[in-house]
Design a protein around this motif. Structure first.
Motif, mmCIF file in Angstrom:
data_model
loop_
_atom_site.group_PDB
_atom_site.id
_atom_site.type_symbol
_atom_site.label_atom_id
_atom_site.label_comp_id
_atom_site.label_asym_id
_atom_site.label_seq_id
_atom_site.Cartn_x
_atom_site.Cartn_y
_atom_site.Cartn_z
ATOM 1 N N ILE A 165 0.862 -1.178 0.000
ATOM 2 C CA ILE A 165 0.000 0.000 0.000
ATOM 3 C C ILE A 165 0.897 1.227 0.000
ATOM 4 C CG2 ILE A 165 -1.692 1.354 1.306
ATOM 5 C CD1 ILE A 165 -2.688 -1.320 2.491
ATOM 6 N N HIS A 166 0.726 2.085 -0.984
ATOM 7 C CA HIS A 166 1.502 3.321 -1.055
ATOM 8 C C HIS A 166 0.600 4.466 -0.620
ATOM 9 C CE1 HIS A 166 4.581 5.955 -3.431
ATOM 10 N NE2 HIS A 166 4.340 6.414 -2.205
ATOM 11 N N ASN A 167 0.862 4.983 0.561
ATOM 12 C CA ASN A 167 0.035 5.995 1.191
ATOM 13 C C ASN A 167 0.525 7.409 0.879
ATOM 14 O OD1 ASN A 167 -1.479 7.568 3.054
ATOM 15 N ND2 ASN A 167 0.044 7.198 4.647
ATOM 16 N N HIS A 168 -0.348 8.213 0.265
ATOM 17 C CA HIS A 168 -0.068 9.628 0.028
ATOM 18 C C HIS A 168 -1.044 10.499 0.825
ATOM 19 C CE1 HIS A 168 2.714 9.177 -3.463
ATOM 20 N NE2 HIS A 168 2.039 8.053 -3.638
ATOM 21 N N PHE A 169 -1.619 9.925 1.869
ATOM 22 C CA PHE A 169 -2.709 10.562 2.601
ATOM 23 C C PHE A 169 -2.267 11.107 3.954
ATOM 24 C CE2 PHE A 169 -6.841 11.351 4.293
ATOM 25 C CZ PHE A 169 -7.711 11.376 3.232
ATOM 26 N N THR A 207 4.618 8.252 1.639
ATOM 27 C CA THR A 207 5.369 9.407 1.168
ATOM 28 C C THR A 207 4.949 10.586 2.032
ATOM 29 O OG1 THR A 207 5.578 8.632 -1.116
ATOM 30 C CG2 THR A 207 5.737 11.001 -0.745
ATOM 31 N N ILE A 208 5.893 11.137 2.758
ATOM 32 C CA ILE A 208 5.590 12.274 3.634
ATOM 33 C C ILE A 208 5.736 13.549 2.802
ATOM 34 C CG2 ILE A 208 6.160 13.472 5.764
ATOM 35 C CD1 ILE A 208 7.316 10.862 6.836
ATOM 36 N N HIS A 209 4.610 14.128 2.448
ATOM 37 C CA HIS A 209 4.597 15.300 1.566
ATOM 38 C C HIS A 209 4.850 16.601 2.324
ATOM 39 C CE1 HIS A 209 3.070 13.538 -2.289
ATOM 40 N NE2 HIS A 209 2.681 12.577 -1.470
ATOM 41 N N GLY A 210 5.391 16.491 3.504
ATOM 42 C CA GLY A 210 5.644 17.663 4.327
ATOM 43 C C GLY A 210 4.944 17.529 5.663
ATOM 44 N N PHE A 211 5.446 18.237 6.656
ATOM 45 C CA PHE A 211 4.853 18.219 7.990
ATOM 46 C C PHE A 211 4.055 19.503 8.174
ATOM 47 C CE2 PHE A 211 8.663 15.596 8.248
ATOM 48 C CZ PHE A 211 8.177 14.445 8.861
ATOM 49 N N SER A 212 2.734 19.364 8.190
ATOM 50 C CA SER A 212 1.879 20.542 8.341
ATOM 51 C C SER A 212 2.080 21.206 9.692
ATOM 52 C CB SER A 212 0.409 20.157 8.164
ATOM 53 O OG SER A 212 0.043 19.140 9.100
ATOM 54 N N SER A 213 2.515 20.411 10.671
ATOM 55 C CA SER A 213 2.744 20.924 12.013
ATOM 56 C C SER A 213 3.571 19.902 12.779
ATOM 57 C CB SER A 213 1.413 21.164 12.740
ATOM 58 O OG SER A 213 1.611 21.305 14.129
ATOM 59 N N PRO A 249 8.880 21.910 1.587
ATOM 60 C CA PRO A 249 9.268 20.489 1.464
ATOM 61 C C PRO A 249 9.792 20.137 0.076
ATOM 62 C CG PRO A 249 7.118 20.713 2.506
ATOM 63 C CD PRO A 249 7.473 22.063 1.960
ATOM 64 N N PHE A 250 9.162 20.693 -0.965
ATOM 65 C CA PHE A 250 9.651 20.462 -2.327
ATOM 66 C C PHE A 250 9.482 21.720 -3.178
ATOM 67 C CE2 PHE A 250 9.398 19.049 -6.758
ATOM 68 C CZ PHE A 250 10.627 18.423 -6.860
#
Length: 342
Positions: free
Chosen positions: A90-94, A112-118, A252-253
């Motif tokens: 399972i590839h989680n982008h959520f 995939t950690i798309h950034g830390f919102s907090s 993040p990117f």
């Protein structure tokens, strides 16, 4: 290899205009399918894909105010994990929420950690650090408290971005209208340079927009055109003199940075977060510390070879390269999990 690709459901996959996470999921999914990988995309029902699509959420909750985000997120995530036995991975982008399901299934979960919102969300990642696998989207966006299996930079579809060898005279701000993205700073840079500024993107913080942006909109020196779709994006990015990216957070990117360079447009960015990993100072743009240095950098833009901007993306930030990297990550995870079972 059977992959369950878990997309967010804030927007359609791919998004009609805004939706960076959904855009990355779409690009990756389509590249994997083209390589013969068996992918099932879990996304909104109106999503477009060559993969098998499974959906419970009819459309993005940001596009339909009648949908309760928590309700449809719960239904969406549970749909994936209740069918986990059908997949090798399972590839989680959520983000972090699906991790709370991960120990309830035998199927390995890659997030995939798309950034830390907090920093407040970090405890969830820490709890599942030893039982799940994490990918960062830049080396700058790694937490020292977590273990990562790889860094995989985002990639874009080069066919959707037309190289413009000339560009135009206007500066461009392309991103969320929010303090983090530096919309006010972009206006100040343009004013001090005496150049017109075109601004595009969703208004994420309306109070900020009313206070810091709206008073400067005159349709002549500063023009806001709203959130735009792929066709308008290509022309807008390519016709710019330079993209201003005066961020007030550790990015993040930065998809807009790569997309602008794909069209040949140099980027002037505050030197924070992932920016040094995307921009080679003096080659495809400039890394600056503040507004004053950004104004000086605008004067240096003619020294940038727009073809080099495009070349950077062709070599490092294509969706094909992204898919290749993820396939290697998938294989590594499957090898690790098989060995642990033996």
């Amino acid at each position: 290899m059977r992959i369950a690709m878990l997309a967010p459901v804030a927007w359609r996959t791919p998004p009609r205009h805004y939706g960076p996470w959904e855009r990355v999921v779409s690009l990756l999914t389509e590249e994997l399918v083209a390589r013969g990988v068996d992918v099932t995309l879990f996304a909104t029902a109106d999503s477009l894909t060559a993969a098998e699509l499974r959906a419970v959420c009819p459309t993005g909750y940001e596009e339909d105010p009648g949908l309760d985000p928590k309700v449809w997120e719960c239904l969406h995530i549970s749909e994936v994990f209740e069918s986990a036995g059908e997949f090798d991975l399972i590839h989680n982008h959520f983000d972090f929420l699906p991790l709370s399901y991960s120990r309830l299934v035998k199927t390995p979960v890659l997030t995939t950690i798309h950034g830390f919102s907090s920093p407040k969300i970090l405890p969830v990642y820490k709890k599942y650090n030893g039982s799940s696998f994490y990918v960062s989207i830049s080396n700058a966006d790694r937490s020292p408290e977590l273990n990562y299996v790889a860094t995989v930079y985002h990639g874009i579809d080069m066919d959707r971005f037309t190289f413009d060898p000339e560009g135009g005279a206007d500066l461009l701000f392309f991103g969320r209208i929010h303090h983090d993205k530096g919309a006010r700073e972009a206006i100040e840079i343009a004013r001090r340079c005496g150049r017109r500024l075109v601004m595009a993107g969703i208004i994420q913080d309306r109070d900020y927009f009313i206070r810091e942006v709206k008073p400067h909109l005159d349709g002549k020196n500063v023009c806001y055109i709203g959130s735009i779709g792929p066709a308008e994006r290509d022309n807008l990015l390519g016709s710019a003199y330079a993209l201003l990216h005066p961020i007030n957070f550790n990015e993040p990117f930065g998809l807009s940075v790569v997309e602008a360079m794909a069209c040949g447009t140099p980027v002037i960015a505050f030197n924070r977060g992932s920016m040094p990993e995307l921009i080679c100072d003096g080659v495809n743009g400039f890394l600056v510390r503040d507004v004053e240095e950004a104004v000086t950098a605008v004067e240096k833009i003619p020294a940038i070879n727009r073809a080099m901007c495009r070349k950077t993306v062709e070599e490092r930030f294509t969706s094909a390269r992204m898919a290749d990297d993820y396939i290697r990550v998938y294989q590594r995870i499957l090898d690790i999990t098989r060995q642990s079972v033996m």
